[in-house]
Design a protein around this motif. Sequence first.
Motif, PDB file in Angstrom:
ATOM      1  N   THR A   1       0.817  -1.205   0.000  1.00 13.25           N
ATOM      2  CA  THR A   1       0.000   0.000   0.000  1.00 13.25           C
ATOM      3  C   THR A   1       0.851   1.254   0.000  1.00 13.25           C
TER       4      THR A   1
ATOM      5  N   HIS B   1       2.350   4.943   1.401  1.00 12.08           N
ATOM      6  CA  HIS B   1       2.842   5.330   2.728  1.00 12.08           C
ATOM      7  C   HIS B   1       1.963   6.376   3.399  1.00 12.08           C
TER       8      HIS B   1
ATOM      9  N   SER C   1      -0.653   3.782   5.220  1.00  9.20           N
ATOM     10  CA  SER C   1      -0.247   2.465   5.723  1.00  9.20           C
ATOM     11  C   SER C   1      -0.547   2.295   7.209  1.00  9.20           C
TER      12      SER C   1
ATOM     13  N   ALA D   1      -3.294  -0.436   8.580  1.00  6.11           N
ATOM     14  CA  ALA D   1      -2.909  -1.492   9.531  1.00  6.11           C
ATOM     15  C   ALA D   1      -3.750  -1.394  10.798  1.00  6.11           C
TER      16      ALA D   1
ATOM     17  N   PRO E   1      -2.891  -7.552   9.897  1.00  4.57           N
ATOM     18  CA  PRO E   1      -2.200  -6.971   8.752  1.00  4.57           C
ATOM     19  C   PRO E   1      -0.730  -7.363   8.716  1.00  4.57           C
ATOM     20  N   ILE E   2      -0.202  -7.594   7.524  1.00  3.22           N
ATOM     21  CA  ILE E   2       1.252  -7.655   7.371  1.00  3.22           C
ATOM     22  C   ILE E   2       1.600  -6.780   6.179  1.00  3.22           C
ATOM     23  N   MET E   3       2.443  -5.787   6.438  1.00  2.00           N
ATOM     24  CA  MET E   3       2.792  -4.799   5.446  1.00  2.00           C
ATOM     25  C   MET E   3       4.219  -5.130   4.987  1.00  2.00           C
ATOM     26  N   GLY E   4       4.511  -4.926   3.731  1.00  2.05           N
ATOM     27  CA  GLY E   4       5.859  -5.211   3.245  1.00  2.05           C
ATOM     28  C   GLY E   4       5.806  -5.224   1.742  1.00  2.05           C
ATOM     29  N   GLU E   5       6.783  -4.559   1.101  1.00  3.26           N
ATOM     30  CA  GLU E   5       6.683  -4.443  -0.351  1.00  3.26           C
ATOM     31  C   GLU E   5       8.005  -4.621  -1.073  1.00  3.26           C
ATOM     32  N   ALA E   6       8.990  -5.233  -0.401  1.00  2.00           N
ATOM     33  CA  ALA E   6      10.225  -5.520  -1.130  1.00  2.00           C
ATOM     34  C   ALA E   6       9.967  -6.675  -2.092  1.00  2.00           C
TER      35      ALA E   6
ATOM     36  N   GLU F   1      11.908  -8.877  -2.855  1.00  2.00           N
ATOM     37  CA  GLU F   1      12.555 -10.069  -2.290  1.00  2.00           C
ATOM     38  C   GLU F   1      11.602 -10.898  -1.430  1.00  2.00           C
ATOM     39  N   GLU F   2      10.564 -10.286  -0.880  1.00  2.00           N
ATOM     40  CA  GLU F   2       9.692 -11.047   0.021  1.00  2.00           C
ATOM     41  C   GLU F   2       8.219 -10.994  -0.382  1.00  2.00           C
TER      42      GLU F   2
ATOM     43  N   ASP G   1       6.598 -14.439  -0.714  1.00  2.00           N
ATOM     44  CA  ASP G   1       6.524 -15.139   0.583  1.00  2.00           C
ATOM     45  C   ASP G   1       5.405 -14.570   1.448  1.00  2.00           C
ATOM     46  N   LEU G   2       5.277 -13.262   1.476  1.00  2.28           N
ATOM     47  CA  LEU G   2       4.232 -12.645   2.298  1.00  2.28           C
ATOM     48  C   LEU G   2       2.849 -12.982   1.744  1.00  2.28           C
TER      49      LEU G   2
ATOM     50  N   HIS H   1       7.585   2.549   7.157  1.00  2.76           N
ATOM     51  CA  HIS H   1       6.680   3.676   6.910  1.00  2.76           C
ATOM     52  C   HIS H   1       5.311   3.488   7.558  1.00  2.76           C
TER      53      HIS H   1
ATOM     54  N   GLY I   1      10.633  -3.374   9.577  1.00  2.56           N
ATOM     55  CA  GLY I   1       9.221  -3.601   9.254  1.00  2.56           C
ATOM     56  C   GLY I   1       8.830  -3.528   7.789  1.00  2.56           C
ATOM     57  N   THR I   2       9.333  -2.530   7.062  1.00  3.21           N
ATOM     58  CA  THR I   2       9.112  -2.503   5.604  1.00  3.21           C
ATOM     59  C   THR I   2      10.455  -2.357   4.894  1.00  3.21           C
ATOM     60  N   LEU I   3      11.357  -3.232   5.250  1.00  9.22           N
ATOM     61  CA  LEU I   3      12.734  -3.188   4.707  1.00  9.22           C
ATOM     62  C   LEU I   3      12.774  -3.258   3.185  1.00  9.22           C
TER      63      LEU I   3
ATOM     64  N   THR J   1       9.577 -14.200   6.594  1.00  8.62           N
ATOM     65  CA  THR J   1      10.164 -14.469   5.270  1.00  8.62           C
ATOM     66  C   THR J   1      11.671 -14.693   5.406  1.00  8.62           C
TER      67      THR J   1
ATOM     68  N   TYR K   1      13.882 -13.387   3.611  1.00  8.16           N
ATOM     69  CA  TYR K   1      14.543 -12.085   3.424  1.00  8.16           C
ATOM     70  C   TYR K   1      14.699 -11.360   4.752  1.00  8.16           C
ATOM     71  N   ARG K   2      13.658 -11.393   5.568  1.00  7.71           N
ATOM     72  CA  ARG K   2      13.740 -10.736   6.875  1.00  7.71           C
ATOM     73  C   ARG K   2      14.758 -11.440   7.772  1.00  7.71           C
TER      74      ARG K   2
END
Lengths: 261, 261, 261
Positions: free
Chosen positions: A16, A18, A21, A25, A35-40, A42-43, A46-47, B18, B59-61, B93, B95-96
């Motif tokens: 989502t 910033h 966010s 949440a 809620p689980i927030m995360g937007e890399a 790389e993950e 998985d999320l 964020h 948290g949002t790495l 994950t 990654y984390r």
Amino acid sequence: MLTQIRAEKPIIHCLTNHVVSNFQANGLLSLGASPIMGEAPEEAADLAALAGAVSLNIGTLNETTVTSMLIAGKAANKKGVPVILDPVGAGATPYRLSTVKRILEEVEVSVLRCNAGELAAIMGADWQSKGVDAGAGEADITQLARSSAKKLSVIVAVTGKTDVVTDGDTVIENASGDPIMTSVTGMGCLLSAVVAAFSAVSPDRPLAAAAEALRFYGLAGEKAAQHVKGPGSFQTAFLDALSSVRQSDIDELNRMEDGAL
Amino acid sequence: MLTQIRAEKPIIHCLTNHVVSNFQANGLLSLGASPIMGEAPEEAADLAALAGAVSLNIGTLNETTVTSMLIAGKAANKKGVPVILDPVGAGATPYRLSTVKRILEEVEVSVLRCNAGELAAIMGADWQSKGVDAGAGEADITQLARSSAKKLSVIVAVTGKTDVVTDGDTVIENASGDPIMTSVTGMGCLLSAVVAAFSAVSPDRPLAAAAEALRFYGLAGEKAAQHVKGPGSFQTAFLDALSSVRQSDIDELNRMEDGAL
Amino acid sequence: MLTQIRAEKPIIHCLTNHVVSNFQANGLLSLGASPIMGEAPEEAADLAALAGAVSLNIGTLNETTVTSMLIAGKAANKKGVPVILDPVGAGATPYRLSTVKRILEEVEVSVLRCNAGELAAIMGADWQSKGVDAGAGEADITQLARSSAKKLSVIVAVTGKTDVVTDGDTVIENASGDPIMTSVTGMGCLLSAVVAAFSAVSPDRPLAAAAEALRFYGLAGEKAAQHVKGPGSFQTAFLDALSSVRQSDIDELNRMEDGAL
């Protein structure tokens, strides 16, 4: 479904913007979801694989988060996890519009939750929109929602003074809510995440899940609007109301309406 | 230490997610500290060098912020500035988890502030965790905390119904707090920043700083929980309470407990 | 001007930091303006072209957002849209200072809204600043503001216990406000966006727009400060007050002051 959310606490993976966010949440937590927030990138897969539903929101999109949304959306599709898309300000810039179209092409979206201006932009319909607001246009919203749902093969949930939810055939309307809801940022964004939470516990009934989420949300807005002094105190009261509206409140509203959910 | 924070207003450099950045900055301001947020690699070392403590939160790495966390952590180490690490969702994950391990290897962390599920993930212990929640597992939390503290050479502060803070030998427990604290996002993240603020004024006593921070935080939660109507009004009341809990409130709790801080 | 903002609901394009983005959007909505947030380089020019004013804020700057700020600023300049710059923590790191100078060189800024420490850093004046706080120095703030305004060809609005707004010649002071305003993060950032909203409806009178925005903002702070219990409840009350302060409240204050706006 509300009872089920509070019992099962489904994980909602939010990719989502910033701006909203924190509110998103907190709204999901108040409702009873996780809620689980995360937007890399790389993950992102998985999320999404952990989640009961995935909520995509392009409010402050950039190259990296768009990549992650596509990865998360596809991972969710593989596992049969519902994906909800909020095309924030789709008509405001070509970048937003092309991103929304790309997501709709590459990801199987369960529910498209938007306002009339955004839907018109996506469908190329004539509509006067201003920034991220809904705007006002001549199109018949119900007709636009139905044709969009058929063409895009999604549930369309267009919110406004009266909300319209449709799979292209069945149309469910919802008039719960309060005008002050438009004076807090992210109310639409959080609603999309709430639709995701309802979809997580009813993955096979996306139309009913979206409609019930909208009714619940409007009821929370009405409850919070009592006694508030302005947009700041409304925001606080609304988060409280998300935790205190009961399944029986929704059931009563359903009975008063079509009862068809 | 609270009195000292309010007098000295230490700068806390936060590299954070964020979702909670606003809440974390406001919480530190309410407490009496001076937050500075910023995570560009170009300025990470400069900001860390200005600070009384550095608070790292994954948290949002993403690739860029992880780079900045390593730069800031190493710059803090060079100047003897305490570094607090919050491994949000470490088990969610790969990654984390790999990022947390990399930070623990490359940066000398003073306090690892986490929940039981995150600690178990880092240590490879058997634990059932769900998303970013603590989960419930069979491991003995106190034993896990002690062995982790020894193996990682850090103070471990595991929060839950009863908090456990340990340097591997001494164990301090804390039961202050209220269940509603789990219904607001970023309560753990802000706590880690509060531990950073207490560490900033007591850099030579990290165990006592972490324990006193946890007691203070729980007291603020108890105070805020009175008379609130839900998660929204709790969040507001909690920010108020962070500014109104007094050193004497903590002293009284310390006397009732072991008095050992 | 307040009446005009509420009637016209100008779009304010904010390129801002993630700590305050929610508060800034909600503050603009409460005031009556239409925030649009977004900082991808791909859409920066398009969003700026939609807007009545552009608000640039370097609070959590990075390579990408700096690029977008330059694009948005230049696009705004081409269309005669006012650009407001908030040089958050300009003196804290070389990266911030060089970025602020680059923006001031490449973009025609209408109003520079800052605190005394930030202005002194930009001008190379002697000043003791700490982190993102204003600090305390020996320079004469009014004199510094006037010479800065002339040298940079901008309106300078320096806020503090007494605010100073100047075009280099005329100096307008404002003492409205309340000390609790310094205990909420992003109060300065939101003020800069509010200056943008006033500038949007008075693009030809930037000095008057900035001064009227500051008076309005201080009045909202005074109104909100009544009856609050701490920084959390103040934040809520302040968002309420932004929607309830009236044009006549500002007019009355103007009459009591110089009446020159």
